[in-house]
Design an enzyme around this catalytic site. Structure first.
Site, short mmCIF file in Angstrom:
data_model
loop_
_atom_site.label_atom_id
_atom_site.label_comp_id
_atom_site.label_asym_id
_atom_site.label_seq_id
_atom_site.Cartn_x
_atom_site.Cartn_y
_atom_site.Cartn_z
N VAL A 114 0.84 -1.19 0.00
CA VAL A 114 0.00 0.00 0.00
C VAL A 114 0.88 1.25 0.00
O VAL A 114 1.69 1.45 0.91
CB VAL A 114 -0.95 0.02 1.22
N LYS A 115 0.71 2.06 -1.02
CA LYS A 115 1.52 3.27 -1.19
C LYS A 115 0.79 4.44 -0.54
O LYS A 115 -0.33 4.80 -0.95
CB LYS A 115 1.75 3.52 -2.68
N VAL A 116 1.42 5.04 0.47
CA VAL A 116 0.78 6.05 1.31
C VAL A 116 1.58 7.36 1.25
O VAL A 116 2.80 7.34 1.35
CB VAL A 116 0.72 5.56 2.77
#
Length: 219
Positions: free
Chosen positions: A86-88
């Site tokens: 998950v790219k945050v």
């Protein structure tokens, strides 16, 4: 050092895999749109296709900017495939969400990092990967490679486990410089990776070998 390809183009991903050097993929909404892929359902379906090609980690970016939204979106993304990361974004609620994901066994990539201070926060929150945008740092007349060096020094001293993923790489030279600066991973377009193959002396040497071979065959 690992090589990730920064794209949503399936042909480029397959070519990088066939080259035998592909460790993972990063992408974002802009790269998806470049391939004509818009809308949550289509984007998530495309992530699934990428994960079928790539054995390594695939970064899937959230669009939400509030804590609850990031967490809810990230949980859905993580269910697409086991290798989804998950790219945050590096914002306050993003750091909070990274801690949640870390505590719940979901890998994260903290993106849009432009300072060592931001890198420390992401590492403390337990980010799996950290993405300093070296090309964009250079655009502001600061030194992107120096930022990688500084983060690498801090992480070694503090024994942070977060991997440094050098992003916003625009040419082959930056790949080499990132490796020297201590990046664990580089992510870039296929063109930059293929540029590492090129050197005029290789072309000259190969032409000489082939010419000598042909002369030998004519005798």
């Amino acid at each position: 050092m690992k090589f990730f390809i920064d794209t949503a183009n399936l042909d480029d991903i397959k070519e990088a895999k066939d080259l035998g050097i592909l460790d993972g993929v990063t992408t974002n909404p802009s790269l998806m749109a470049k391939e004509g892929i818009t809308g949550t359902a289509k984007i998530n379906k495309h992530y699934a296709k990428i994960c079928e090609i790539v054995e390594g980690d695939v970064s899937a970016e959230v669009i939400s900017t509030d804590y609850k939204g990031i967490v809810a979106e990230g949980k859905k993304l993580a269910k697409i495939a086991p290798n989804i990361v998950v790219k945050v974004p590096m914002i306050r609620d993003g750091v909070k969400a990274i801690r949640y994901f870390t505590d719940n066994g979901i890998k994260t990539n903290c993106t849009l990092v432009f300072s060592a201070g931001q890198a420390i926060l992401a590492a403390k929150a337990g980010a799996t990967y950290l993405s300093p945008f070296i090309g964009r740092v250079d655009d502001t007349n600061w030194d992107g490679i120096q930022l990688i060096e500084t983060i690498a020094d801090i992480f070694e001293i503090q024994q942070f486990e977060t991997e440094i993923l050098a992003a916003s790489i625009r040419n082959s030279k930056a790949i080499v410089e990132s490796a020297l600066a201590g990046a664990d991973i580089v992510t870039c377009p296929l063109k930059s990776i293929l540029g590492l193959l090129n050197h005029p002396l290789t072309d000259i040497g190969l032409a000489k070998f082939l010419a000598d071979y042909e002369k030998g065959n004519k005798k």
